[in-house]
Design an enzyme around this catalytic site. Structure first.
Site, PDB file in Angstrom:
ATOM      1  N   ASP A  66      35.175  33.287  36.934  1.00  0.00           N
ATOM      2  CA  ASP A  66      34.346  33.876  35.880  1.00  0.00           C
ATOM      3  C   ASP A  66      35.072  34.943  35.042  1.00  0.00           C
ATOM      4  O   ASP A  66      34.628  35.271  33.960  1.00  0.00           O
ATOM      5  CB  ASP A  66      33.077  34.500  36.491  1.00  0.00           C
ATOM      6  CG  ASP A  66      33.380  35.518  37.579  1.00  0.00           C
ATOM      7  OD1 ASP A  66      34.570  35.702  37.899  1.00  0.00           O
ATOM      8  OD2 ASP A  66      32.446  36.128  38.119  1.00  0.00           O
ATOM      9  N   HIS A  67      36.176  35.455  35.535  1.00  0.00           N
ATOM     10  CA  HIS A  67      36.865  36.542  34.823  1.00  0.00           C
ATOM     11  C   HIS A  67      37.878  35.994  33.815  1.00  0.00           C
ATOM     12  O   HIS A  67      37.704  36.128  32.613  1.00  0.00           O
ATOM     13  CB  HIS A  67      37.566  37.467  35.822  1.00  0.00           C
ATOM     14  CG  HIS A  67      36.657  38.446  36.499  1.00  0.00           C
ATOM     15  ND1 HIS A  67      35.632  38.061  37.334  1.00  0.00           N
ATOM     16  CD2 HIS A  67      36.621  39.799  36.471  1.00  0.00           C
ATOM     17  CE1 HIS A  67      35.007  39.144  37.786  1.00  0.00           C
ATOM     18  NE2 HIS A  67      35.587  40.212  37.267  1.00  0.00           N
ATOM     19  N   ASP A 121      34.897  42.044  44.680  1.00  0.00           N
ATOM     20  CA  ASP A 121      34.489  42.562  43.389  1.00  0.00           C
ATOM     21  C   ASP A 121      33.511  43.695  43.661  1.00  0.00           C
ATOM     22  O   ASP A 121      32.621  43.572  44.504  1.00  0.00           O
ATOM     23  CB  ASP A 121      33.815  41.470  42.549  1.00  0.00           C
ATOM     24  CG  ASP A 121      33.649  41.941  41.119  1.00  0.00           C
ATOM     25  OD1 ASP A 121      34.475  41.580  40.264  1.00  0.00           O
ATOM     26  OD2 ASP A 121      32.706  42.725  40.866  1.00  0.00           O
ATOM     27  N   ARG A 381      30.291  49.487  32.855  1.00  0.00           N
ATOM     28  CA  ARG A 381      31.437  50.399  32.775  1.00  0.00           C
ATOM     29  C   ARG A 381      31.831  50.624  31.326  1.00  0.00           C
ATOM     30  O   ARG A 381      31.890  49.674  30.559  1.00  0.00           O
ATOM     31  CB  ARG A 381      32.643  49.825  33.535  1.00  0.00           C
ATOM     32  CG  ARG A 381      32.393  49.838  35.012  1.00  0.00           C
ATOM     33  CD  ARG A 381      33.581  49.422  35.837  1.00  0.00           C
ATOM     34  NE  ARG A 381      33.237  49.641  37.222  1.00  0.00           N
ATOM     35  CZ  ARG A 381      33.561  48.844  38.230  1.00  0.00           C
ATOM     36  NH1 ARG A 381      34.289  47.769  38.009  1.00  0.00           N
ATOM     37  NH2 ARG A 381      33.186  49.136  39.449  1.00  0.00           N
ATOM     38  N   SER A 536      36.595  49.468  39.836  1.00  0.00           N
ATOM     39  CA  SER A 536      36.887  48.112  40.273  1.00  0.00           C
ATOM     40  C   SER A 536      37.531  48.067  41.653  1.00  0.00           C
ATOM     41  O   SER A 536      38.246  48.970  42.054  1.00  0.00           O
ATOM     42  CB  SER A 536      37.822  47.480  39.250  1.00  0.00           C
ATOM     43  OG  SER A 536      38.645  46.521  39.861  1.00  0.00           O
ATOM     44  N   ARG A 538      39.840  45.965  42.438  1.00  0.00           N
ATOM     45  CA  ARG A 538      41.119  45.253  42.332  1.00  0.00           C
ATOM     46  C   ARG A 538      42.173  45.884  43.239  1.00  0.00           C
ATOM     47  O   ARG A 538      42.538  47.044  43.080  1.00  0.00           O
ATOM     48  CB  ARG A 538      41.586  45.181  40.868  1.00  0.00           C
ATOM     49  CG  ARG A 538      41.860  46.507  40.217  1.00  0.00           C
ATOM     50  CD  ARG A 538      42.012  46.369  38.704  1.00  0.00           C
ATOM     51  NE  ARG A 538      40.714  46.103  38.083  1.00  0.00           N
ATOM     52  CZ  ARG A 538      40.371  46.486  36.858  1.00  0.00           C
ATOM     53  NH1 ARG A 538      41.243  47.122  36.094  1.00  0.00           N
ATOM     54  NH2 ARG A 538      39.171  46.223  36.375  1.00  0.00           N
TER      55      ARG A 538
HETATM   56  C1  MIC Z   1      35.477  44.960  37.004  1.00  0.00           C
HETATM   57  O1  MIC Z   1      34.311  44.928  36.616  1.00  0.00           O
HETATM   58  O2  MIC Z   1      36.217  45.937  36.829  1.00  0.00           O
HETATM   59  C2  MIC Z   1      36.031  43.756  37.737  1.00  0.00           C
HETATM   60  C3  MIC Z   1      37.019  43.125  36.840  1.00  0.00           C
HETATM   61  O3  MIC Z   1      35.000  42.827  37.979  1.00  0.00           O
HETATM   62  C4  MIC Z   1      36.622  44.230  39.064  1.00  0.00           C
HETATM   63  C5  MIC Z   1      37.385  43.228  39.788  1.00  0.00           C
HETATM   64  C6  MIC Z   1      38.748  42.963  39.201  1.00  0.00           C
HETATM   65  O4  MIC Z   1      39.421  43.888  38.770  1.00  0.00           O
HETATM   66  O5  MIC Z   1      39.139  41.803  39.199  1.00  0.00           O
HETATM   67  C7  MIC Z   1      35.603  44.841  40.028  1.00  0.00           C
HETATM   68  O6  MIC Z   1      34.575  45.315  39.608  1.00  0.00           O
HETATM   69  O7  MIC Z   1      35.880  44.927  41.245  1.00  0.00           O
HETATM   70 FE1  SF4 Z   2      32.522  40.633  35.535  1.00  0.00          FE
HETATM   71 FE2  SF4 Z   2      33.127  43.002  36.628  1.00  0.00          FE
HETATM   72 FE3  SF4 Z   2      31.996  42.847  34.205  1.00  0.00          FE
HETATM   73 FE4  SF4 Z   2      30.595  42.228  36.336  1.00  0.00          FE
HETATM   74  S1  SF4 Z   2      31.433  44.240  35.851  1.00  0.00           S
HETATM   75  S2  SF4 Z   2      30.648  41.080  34.412  1.00  0.00           S
HETATM   76  S3  SF4 Z   2      32.109  41.245  37.633  1.00  0.00           S
HETATM   77  S4  SF4 Z   2      34.013  42.106  34.768  1.00  0.00           S
END
Ligand code: MIC
Ligand code: SF4
Length: 640
Positions: A66-67, A121, A381, A536, A538
């Site tokens: 999905d990313h 995630d 975010r 995140s 990550r």
């Molecule tokens: C995000 O919202 O920052 C992400 C991208 O979903 C991350 C995961 C990632 O960095 O791949 C998260 O929330 O953990």
């Molecule tokens: Fe995707 Fe992270 Fe954004 Fe949720 S917050 S939509 S998991 S990138």
């Protein structure tokens, strides 16, 4: 008689493998379900492969794409193919690109009350909307959960969030969590579970609850959870899986470590102002501010009910021509429902752009706003630069507020919006998209794993030396996010399976010289403030610095998931005993850390070149310390 327990304690007690349920003490939990998404998943599965077992040992593991759904070259599609073949081989359900956002799909299709769920995630707590105990974790922690190992975490404190009254007018679920963020801040939830109780709970539908538990991640909370009740029963049966319902709630006499009261009827439309999710302002106070882009979607607010409300507001109207409106439905089920109910037309006719069912603009994969653009986004975010436009001003708002902003081309006082649409409910018959998931064969023995050239083999790290010497390669302030450490966006995220390549971008937006400097120094340390590594999950924010030679981070306090990732990859997380010492330490200072003398919870002195000493401590368990000393978790894994 058994002790009265809150819901969190009940689920923990049912899954407890090791440890005592005393807040702060380390516990190990049996994990029923796991989820991964592609951007963290490739690393998680490389690690799972390294563990070397033939099949996942969970009740259910799902791999979502999905990313990184933008395919501007071979990297992302190669990653998707790798994930599909890995899923087939090891017994994992696979959700192909475009099916939807992991958390929305998991809520609709798989999340169950009373189950434990670990996801790579940070917004995995979305499933707390149906009463799952769902936590975000680094990829390696998820890989171990898939291997049947207990998930280790400090026993959280449980906060009772007592909801009274009910939402009125234009206030919505998003405003509940924005209000809580304004109250508690982005570090207010660290080490805690937010458990929602009280008479107001029954007034909130599951999609509304999921918006709240989703964005509980921004509090730094371990997770957030709602009881499983009549609303949950209704949701699960409309999703076509009534058999997954079990009623779950706290015992009537349960006690909590802390309490917060929210009167839902007093809430009004709010926004989180740039560039932190806890910078709360009232929409009323923003009235008159031009809005260049409105965006509705992300795992926080992309449900059918969110988009139905949006369609009702936009019906027979045209959005302001100077404002873009981007809409990303959370899943194909949402999209199919909108189509079936005739709700897509009002969105299209109003001038909205309908995007793929994916994360998209939320993580800077397309949809960047104009220079200095003001955005009203329903996401979770708003860190500086995350939208892809460094000087954009992102306000986090509800779908109702975003739709109004798109119509008016600016923020306006909710008092001028007229009557709010009736609260949207899921229709009785919801179309199933179950056939879109790829269910694994009984035996994956003969499945060939297909890898592309961007998927680079795992690096194993050496253990820590007795004494660490080096310089402070970077000094940063409070609330540094993993987006600061390891930026996202389409170009950099395509390198998620290639640590040597992605590590060239560490701290790029904070200090473009960082990588060159730490290479020249031959490794070093990072000095940070409070809540270092929030946001995140990550693990690249630990792995890539480790690749560059970061040996320790010295901070005032740490965010939970990042702390675990540092341990997993053998970076020492040290805490300043005296927070004022932060001022005394400068970037470039040479430090000697007596690594061999570090014991769990004990302080040691770091020597600063020139003669000064700074005391640091840690909150590591003996096992975590051993993991760090061995060069990371993978070096110590012994499966039972
Ligand atoms: C995000 O919202 O920052 C992400 C991208 O979903 C991350 C995961 C990632 O960095 O791949 C998260 O929330 O953990
Ligand atoms: Fe995707 Fe992270 Fe954004 Fe949720 S917050 S939509 S998991 S990138």
């Amino acid at each position: 008689m058994a002790k009265a327990r809150n819901l969190t304690q009940k689920i923990i007690a049912q899954h407890l493998v090791t440890g005592k349920m005393t807040p702060g003490a380390e516990i190990g939990l049996r994990i029923d379900q796991t989820l991964t998404q592609d951007a963290t998943g490739t690393m998680a599965y490389l690690q799972f492969e390294a563990i070397g077992i033939p099949r996942v040992r969970t009740e259910l593991s799902v791999s979502y794409v999905d990313h990184n759904t933008l395919q501007t070259g071979f990297r992302n599609p190669d990653d998707h193919r790798y994930l599909r073949t890995i899923a087939e081989k090891y017994g994992i359900v696979f959700s192909p690109a475009g099916t939807g956002i992991c958390h929305q799909l998991h809520l609709e299709n798989f999340a169950k009350p009373g189950k434990t769920l670990i996801g790579s995630d940070s917004h995995t707590p979305t499933a707390g909307g149906v009463g799952s105990l769902a936590m975000g974790a680094g990829g390696l922690s998820v890989a171990l959960s898939m291997a049947g190992e207990p998930y280790m975490l400090p026993m959280p404190k449980v906060v009772r969030v007592n909801l009274t009254g009910q939402l009125t007018g234009w206030a919505s679920a998003k405003d509940v969590i924005l209000h809580l963020l304004g109250l508690l801040t982005v570090k207010g939830g660290v080490g805690k579970v937010m458990e929602f109780t009280g008479p107001g709970v029954a007034t909130l539908t599951v999609p509304e609850r999921a918006t709240i538990t989703n964005m509980g991640a921004e509090l730094g909370a371990t997770t957030s959870i709602f009881p499983s009740d009549a609303q949950t029963k209704k949701f699960l049966s409309r999703m076509g899986r009534p058999e997954d319902f079990v009623a779950m709630a706290a015992d009537p006499k349960a006690t909590y470590d802390e309490e917060v009261e929210i009167d839902l009827s007093k809430l009004e439309p709010l926004a989180a102002a740039p560039h932190m999710p806890d910078r709360m302002v009232r929409i009323k106070d923003l009235a008159g501010m031009k809005v260049d882009q409105a965006a509705i979607g992300s795992c926080t607010n992309s449900s059918y009910t969110d988009l139905k409300a949006t369609a009702q507001i936009l019906k027979d109207k045209r959005i302001d021509p100077s404002t873009d409106l981007l809409i990303a439905p959370g899943s194909k089920q949402v999209l199919k429902l909108l189509t079936a109910e005739g709700l897509l037309d009002p969105l299209l006719d109003a001038g909205a752009r309908i995007l793929e069912c994916a994360c998209g603009p939320c993580i800077g994969i397309g949809g960047s706003p104009v220079s200095k653009g003001v955005c009203a986004r329903t996401f979770n975010r708003n860190f500086e630069g995350r939208s892809g436009t460094q000087d954009a001003q992102v306000y986090l708002v509800s779908p109702l507020t975003a739709a109004q902003a798109a119509l008016n081309g600016k923020f306006t006082d909710p008092a001028t919006w007229g009557e709010a649409p009736k609260k949207a409910e899921l229709p009785k018959r919801v179309p199933s998209i179950r056939q879109l998931f790829v269910f694994p064969p009984e035996d994956g023995k003969d499945v060939e794993i297909l890898r592309g050239p961007n998927i680079v083999a795992l690096e194993r790290f050496a253990g820590t030396p007795a004494k660490m010497e080096g310089k402070i390669a970077l000094k940063v302030g409070d609330n540094i996010t993993t987006d600061h450490i390891m930026p996202a966006g389409a170009a950099i995220m395509a390198l998620r399976s290639n640590i040597p390549a992605i590590s060239q971008h560490v701290f790029e937006k904070t200090d473009p010289q960082f990588v060159a400097r730490i290479k020249e120094m031959g490794g070093g340390f990072i000095l940070g403030g409070e809540n270092y590594g929030q946001g995140s999950s990550r693990e690249h924010a630990a792995l890539a610095p480790r690749h560059l030679g970061v040996k320790a981070v010295i901070v005032k306090s740490l965010a939970r998931i990042h702390r675990a990732n540092l341990v997993n990859f053998g970076i020492l997380p040290l805490l300043l005993v005296n927070k004022d010492d932060y001022e005394k330490l400068e970037q470039g200072a040479t430090l000697t850390i007596p690594a061999a003398d570090i014991k769990p919870g004990k302080s040691v002195d770091i020597l600063v070149a020139g003669g000064a000493k700074v005391a640091v401590t840690n909150d590591l368990t003996a096992k975590e310390l051993e993991i760090i000393q061995s060069g990371g978790l993978l070096n110590t894994v012994k499966l039972s």
